[in-house]
Design a protein around this motif. Structure first.
Motif, PDB file in Angstrom:
ATOM      1  N   GLY A  78      49.498  39.274  -7.437  1.00  0.00           N
ATOM      2  CA  GLY A  78      49.841  40.441  -6.622  1.00  0.00           C
ATOM      3  C   GLY A  78      49.461  41.685  -7.098  1.00  0.00           C
ATOM      4  O   GLY A  78      48.158  41.844  -7.735  1.00  0.00           O
ATOM      5  N   PRO A  79      49.776  42.780  -6.511  1.00  0.00           N
ATOM      6  CA  PRO A  79      49.315  44.129  -6.660  1.00  0.00           C
ATOM      7  C   PRO A  79      49.655  45.116  -7.814  1.00  0.00           C
ATOM      8  O   PRO A  79      48.870  45.750  -8.193  1.00  0.00           O
ATOM      9  N   ARG A  81      49.904  45.832 -11.851  1.00  0.00           N
ATOM     10  CA  ARG A  81      49.464  45.949 -13.093  1.00  0.00           C
ATOM     11  C   ARG A  81      50.193  45.616 -14.002  1.00  0.00           C
ATOM     12  O   ARG A  81      51.432  45.865 -14.087  1.00  0.00           O
TER      13      ARG A  81
ATOM     14  N   LEU B  20      44.017  41.630   3.871  1.00  0.00           N
ATOM     15  CA  LEU B  20      44.916  42.788   3.787  1.00  0.00           C
ATOM     16  C   LEU B  20      44.704  43.730   5.083  1.00  0.00           C
ATOM     17  O   LEU B  20      45.028  43.340   6.188  1.00  0.00           O
ATOM     18  N   GLU B  36      43.521  40.127  -1.140  1.00  0.00           N
ATOM     19  CA  GLU B  36      44.460  39.979  -2.208  1.00  0.00           C
ATOM     20  C   GLU B  36      43.827  39.701  -3.609  1.00  0.00           C
ATOM     21  O   GLU B  36      44.422  39.726  -4.437  1.00  0.00           O
ATOM     22  N   PHE B  38      41.648  42.153  -4.929  1.00  0.00           N
ATOM     23  CA  PHE B  38      41.505  43.296  -4.941  1.00  0.00           C
ATOM     24  C   PHE B  38      40.001  43.913  -4.723  1.00  0.00           C
ATOM     25  O   PHE B  38      39.626  44.910  -4.779  1.00  0.00           O
ATOM     26  N   SER B  59      43.823  46.962  -8.098  1.00  0.00           N
ATOM     27  CA  SER B  59      45.227  46.407  -7.055  1.00  0.00           C
ATOM     28  C   SER B  59      44.476  46.365  -5.823  1.00  0.00           C
ATOM     29  O   SER B  59      43.436  46.508  -5.574  1.00  0.00           O
ATOM     30  N   TRP B  60      45.603  46.211  -5.031  1.00  0.00           N
ATOM     31  CA  TRP B  60      45.360  45.722  -3.523  1.00  0.00           C
ATOM     32  C   TRP B  60      45.004  47.016  -2.952  1.00  0.00           C
ATOM     33  O   TRP B  60      45.572  48.103  -3.444  1.00  0.00           O
ATOM     34  N   CYS B  78      46.469  50.357  -4.088  1.00  0.00           N
ATOM     35  CA  CYS B  78      47.926  50.266  -4.781  1.00  0.00           C
ATOM     36  C   CYS B  78      47.674  50.757  -6.403  1.00  0.00           C
ATOM     37  O   CYS B  78      48.886  50.985  -7.100  1.00  0.00           O
ATOM     38  N   ASP B  79      46.537  50.888  -6.845  1.00  0.00           N
ATOM     39  CA  ASP B  79      46.363  51.621  -8.163  1.00  0.00           C
ATOM     40  C   ASP B  79      46.255  53.139  -7.943  1.00  0.00           C
ATOM     41  O   ASP B  79      46.016  53.862  -9.180  1.00  0.00           O
ATOM     42  N   TRP B 104      51.160  53.803  -5.414  1.00  0.00           N
ATOM     43  CA  TRP B 104      50.414  53.176  -4.174  1.00  0.00           C
ATOM     44  C   TRP B 104      50.162  54.314  -3.386  1.00  0.00           C
ATOM     45  O   TRP B 104      50.886  55.084  -2.844  1.00  0.00           O
ATOM     46  N   ARG B 106      49.150  54.211   0.095  1.00  0.00           N
ATOM     47  CA  ARG B 106      49.647  53.291   1.251  1.00  0.00           C
ATOM     48  C   ARG B 106      48.731  53.466   2.476  1.00  0.00           C
ATOM     49  O   ARG B 106      48.623  52.780   3.159  1.00  0.00           O
ATOM     50  N   ASN B 122      53.369  56.114  -2.469  1.00  0.00           N
ATOM     51  CA  ASN B 122      54.865  55.981  -2.910  1.00  0.00           C
ATOM     52  C   ASN B 122      55.277  57.036  -3.622  1.00  0.00           C
ATOM     53  O   ASN B 122      56.417  57.205  -4.226  1.00  0.00           O
ATOM     54  N   ASN B 146      59.235  56.829   0.075  1.00  0.00           N
ATOM     55  CA  ASN B 146      57.668  56.521   0.004  1.00  0.00           C
ATOM     56  C   ASN B 146      57.000  56.672   1.374  1.00  0.00           C
ATOM     57  O   ASN B 146      57.634  56.429   2.435  1.00  0.00           O
ATOM     58  N   TYR B 148      54.620  55.958   4.158  1.00  0.00           N
ATOM     59  CA  TYR B 148      53.982  54.631   4.566  1.00  0.00           C
ATOM     60  C   TYR B 148      53.033  54.981   5.517  1.00  0.00           C
ATOM     61  O   TYR B 148      52.393  53.789   5.673  1.00  0.00           O
ATOM     62  N   LEU B 164      59.492  55.257   4.550  1.00  0.00           N
ATOM     63  CA  LEU B 164      60.333  54.328   4.476  1.00  0.00           C
ATOM     64  C   LEU B 164      61.500  54.503   5.140  1.00  0.00           C
ATOM     65  O   LEU B 164      62.412  53.656   5.761  1.00  0.00           O
ATOM     66  N   ARG B 202      55.813  52.109   9.749  1.00  0.00           N
ATOM     67  CA  ARG B 202      54.540  51.446   9.093  1.00  0.00           C
ATOM     68  C   ARG B 202      53.342  52.125   9.634  1.00  0.00           C
ATOM     69  O   ARG B 202      52.250  51.876   9.080  1.00  0.00           O
ATOM     70  N   TRP B 258      52.092  46.294  12.187  1.00  0.00           N
ATOM     71  CA  TRP B 258      51.533  46.914  11.156  1.00  0.00           C
ATOM     72  C   TRP B 258      50.425  48.131  11.412  1.00  0.00           C
ATOM     73  O   TRP B 258      50.182  48.997  10.752  1.00  0.00           O
TER      74      TRP B 258
END
Lengths: 429, 329
Positions: A78-79, A81, B20, B36, B38, B59-60, B78-79, B104, B106, B122, B146, B148, B164, B202, B258
């Motif tokens: 998953g995303p 860490r 994604l 997924e 990364f 991350s993603w 998301c990092d 994240w 986003r 986020n 967050n 979005y 959100l 979204r 989405w």
């Protein structure tokens, strides 16, 4: 007569009757339940140790990959860490930065395999240490703790559940131990239901009411004492004592600084209330956090839920350590199961009981320990596999209860924990 | 000629992991996806030759954007990192990496002149970055949930952002305060039994004439944790802020939008992914219900419209990136 019995308030009358009804219903299946009133010297010794247990029930099934056993950068990771913790070499999910700093107090079981993916059955196993069976019902850990850890003369109940929503009442979770040990629910952290005396009842009136009740009780019991009548009497006395000590359950009595430290949201209040209750001698408190059954958008929901869990829980652990309560308090963070390593097409994770984690700490558990491991993608246990029955034994051993012994109920030996399993001795120091 | 009723898939490329996000090169030379694992992938058009970009994100990646000339790709992970890439070169390398957010990243949007990229996170902030220097030129903290979605207005001077909780805010680059607020509450659900916030804005899309925008997501979330919800796009008037249409799609009982985008004939197009599968859904300004939907072979997670206005790229859970042509020709 009616007025003397229930102070003229129909609502209050119903409440008392409901309370009694719930208590009594729990006793129906208990033949000769008086057995639990007999205690041995060893049991009293345990009670004098003032050990306590606090369980955090991550309702729905916390993902081990988004908490205690992250696998970043893998197919299943998953995303999120992994971040280092206060235990060198131990990493947990980045969603738990504050808990990460408390891991040196805690003991992580990463090799849990319970082989049960049904919510109800999984929850039963984790709370009782046994598989559900139509042939027998077993008491939950809270009831066992209340019976084994709570001093007999305690004026407070030994088994409390703090539940997220309003309402209250009692659980039927004590099985053959009897309703004395069944849980009292604090709906949304509020004091037990129906324990506020109506304003129109003065101290004097209340005293006379109770005296009258006891007098009639004595007359009745002289000739017809049974387990059921004892339960009724106990329930009245407990309700009376709860009404006198309602403040024990009032978290707003805690310092404002502490309330802010835990957070003003519900779960923060519930954690602070748990601290308040164990500091006042209650043997078992269960705090629920909901909801982790994330078949859909697992990562967004864990971001939200674990993010909410982290600070109050870490504060709770830190507070207990600072106050010197950790040696006497076992903390357990459990679910009914974990979640699948596989990420489904809705970015969710499904039920998974074959390789997941339980976090515990305090009491006699080793500090800063990690027992067990899963493989690189978290799909199976590769080291120190444990199950619900072993964990149940271990929780009790951690608070000084010899889980290999039995309760004496109506002359029968009923093993405290599953006799086919053993404690995880590696975890006990 | 645009004719969504004649929609058909003309390209289908694959990656070994679930995809994604996706974006179409403005010059239509390739499409870019994230997955997924990364990583980012560039698929050349029309052949689909795949180049996997170096692993820079830890991350993603949910947010992708192109410079108008197609020379630079922006990725947000998301990092919390914002990465600039020389995406048009044979050997793709990161040009710049910015620790953009504490949480994240986003959503992102590139201004029409390509000078700015806006990011939402986020950490509840919106930030605007200079695409030449990489410097932070503006930052706002205003959302309580967050962030979005984010979208530059066509003038490149104002930004819409959604969160959100269903809040949409309009800001101007030359001001610190919120210029206008819009209530997209139907897109947010707090499910008391499960005790979770769900849904949110979204996606956002501004009509080229700038008089309307659409906020997309989901509603009827009777079981958020179990993926029971339906797609919903709210069409807002920018002036006045009223909801002009609540665009729904009958028959999709498990889905959420989405992304939404406007087609050249004024149609609002959305991509839905959920337990009902993947769909391209089309609405006009006359009715709430869709006038057409195109069933995709698998659940979709993102979409982008090509500059030609006829090709649509979608990224899918099954690892496929598909290009759908919205015309009979």
């Amino acid at each position: 007569m009616k007025c003397q019995y229930a102070c003229g308030s129909s609502e209050h009358l119903m409440a008392r009757r409901k309370f009694l009804s719930l208590s009594a219903s729990g006793a129906v299946g208990v033949a000769g339940g008086l057995g639990f009133l007999t205690r041995g010297a060893a049991a009293e010794q345990v009670q004098q140790m003032q050990q306590r247990i606090v369980v955090f029930n991550m309702h729905g099934g916390l993902s081990q990959l988004e908490s205690w056993d992250p696998k970043p950068g893998t197919r299943t990771g998953g995303p999120f860490r992994a971040i280092p913790t206060s235990v060198p070499g131990l990493h947990i999910s980045e969603l738990l930065p504050q808990t990460a700093q408390q891991m040196h107090h805690l003991c992580l079981f990463r090799g849990v395999n319970t082989s049960e993916d049904d919510h109800g059955k999984g929850a039963y196993m984790m709370m009782t240490g046994r598989r559900q069976s139509p042939a027998a019902d077993y008491p939950e850990i809270g009831a066992v703790a209340a019976k084994t850890l709570m001093p007999n003369d305690s004026s407070l109940p030994g088994h409390i559940r703090i539940v997220p929503h309003g309402g209250g009442g009692r659980g039927s979770d004590a099985a053959y131990l009897g309703p004395k040990y069944s849980s009292i629910h604090l709906g949304n952290g509020n004091p037990p239901q129906y324990t506020k005396r109506p304003d129109g009842i003065t101290d004097d009136v209340e005293k006379r009411r109770q005296e009258f009740r006891r007098k009639t009780d004595r007359r009745f019991l002289d000739g017809r004492r049974t387990a059921m009548t004892d339960v009724f009497t106990y329930s009245f006395e407990q309700a009376d004592r709860l009404m006198e000590q309602r403040d024990v359950f009032d978290v707003t009595k805690e310092p404002v600084a502490d309330q802010e430290k835990y957070g003003t949201h519900d779960f923060g209040r519930h954690c602070l209330l748990a601290r308040r209750l164990i500091e006042r001698g209650i043997s078992f408190v269960q705090v629920s956090h909901s909801n982790y059954d994330t078949h859909n958008e697992n990562f967004d929901f864990h971001l939200e839920q674990v993010g909410e869990f982290d600070r109050p829980f870490a504060t709770f652990v830190s507070d207990l350590a600072q106050r010197g309560l950790l040696d006497q308090t076992l903390i357990v963070v459990l679910s009914e199961f974990g979640r699948t390593p596989n990420i489904n097409l809705y970015l969710g994770r499904d039920h998974w009981s074959r390789a997941w984690s339980v976090l515990a700490g305090g009491g006699k558990l080793a500090r800063g320990a990690v027992l067990g491991a899963t493989n690189a993608e978290g799909t199976e246990v590769v080291d120190v596999q444990v199950d619900h029955a072993q964990l149940f034994h271990t929780y009790l051993q951690a608070v000084g209860v010899d889980s290999t012994t039995s309760f004496q109920i109506d002359g029968r030996d009923l093993p405290i924990a599953d006799p086919a399993a053993e404690p995880i001795w590696k975890a006990i120091v | 000629m645009l004719d969504v009723s004649k929609a058909r898939i003309i390209h289908d490329f694959t990656h070994e992991r679930p995809l994604l996000a996706c974006r179409y090169d403005p010059k239509e030379r390739y499409v870019v996806t994230s997955s997924e694992d990364f990583r980012l992938q560039r698929f050349n058009l029309p052949g689909g030759e795949k180049t996997v970009l170096p692993e820079v994100h830890s991350s993603w990646v949910h947010a992708l954007g192109f410079s108008p000339d197609g020379q630079t790709l922006y990725s947000g992970g998301c990092d919390g990192k914002l990465v600039f890439w020389n995406i048009a070169e044979p050997e793709v390398k990161p040009l710049r990496t910015i620790d953009a957010h504490q949480g994240w990243l986003r959503a992102m949007s590139v201004s029409s002149d390509g000078s700015l990229v806006a990011t939402g996170s986020n950490d509840k902030t919106i930030k605007v970055w200079n695409t030449q220097s990489g410097e932070l030129v503006k930052q706002w903290v205003g959302h309580t949930k967050n962030v979005y979605s984010i979208q530059f207005m066509p003038d490149g001077k104002r930004i819409l952002s959604g969160d959100l909780g269903g809040a949409v805010q309009l800001r101007s680059l030359d001001a610190d305060d919120v210029k206008a607020s819009f209530e997209a509450k139907p897109l947010h659900t707090y499910e008391g039994g499960q005790m979770v916030d769900f849904g949110g804005v979204r996606c956002l899309a501004v009509r080229p004439s700038s008089d309307q925008f659409a906020a997309g997501g989901l509603h009827k979330a009777s079981n958020p944790l179990g993926a029971v919800h339906e797609p919903l796009a709210l069409r807002f008037a920018l002036e006045g802020g009223q909801i002009l249409k609540s665009h729904v799609s009958e028959g999709i009982t498990g889905g959420g939008l989405w992304r939404v985008q406007w087609l050249s004939d004024g149609t609002l197009m959305g991509v839905s992914g959920g337990s009902s599968g993947g769909f391209l859904i089309f609405w006009n300004d006359q009715q709430d219900k869709d006038y057409f939907k195109f069933k995709l072979p698998a659940l979709a997670r993102d979409m982008d419209l090509a500059t030609n206005g006829l090709n649509v790229v979608t990224s899918h859970h099954d690892g496929h990136v598909r290009i759908t042509h919205l015309s009979a020709s």
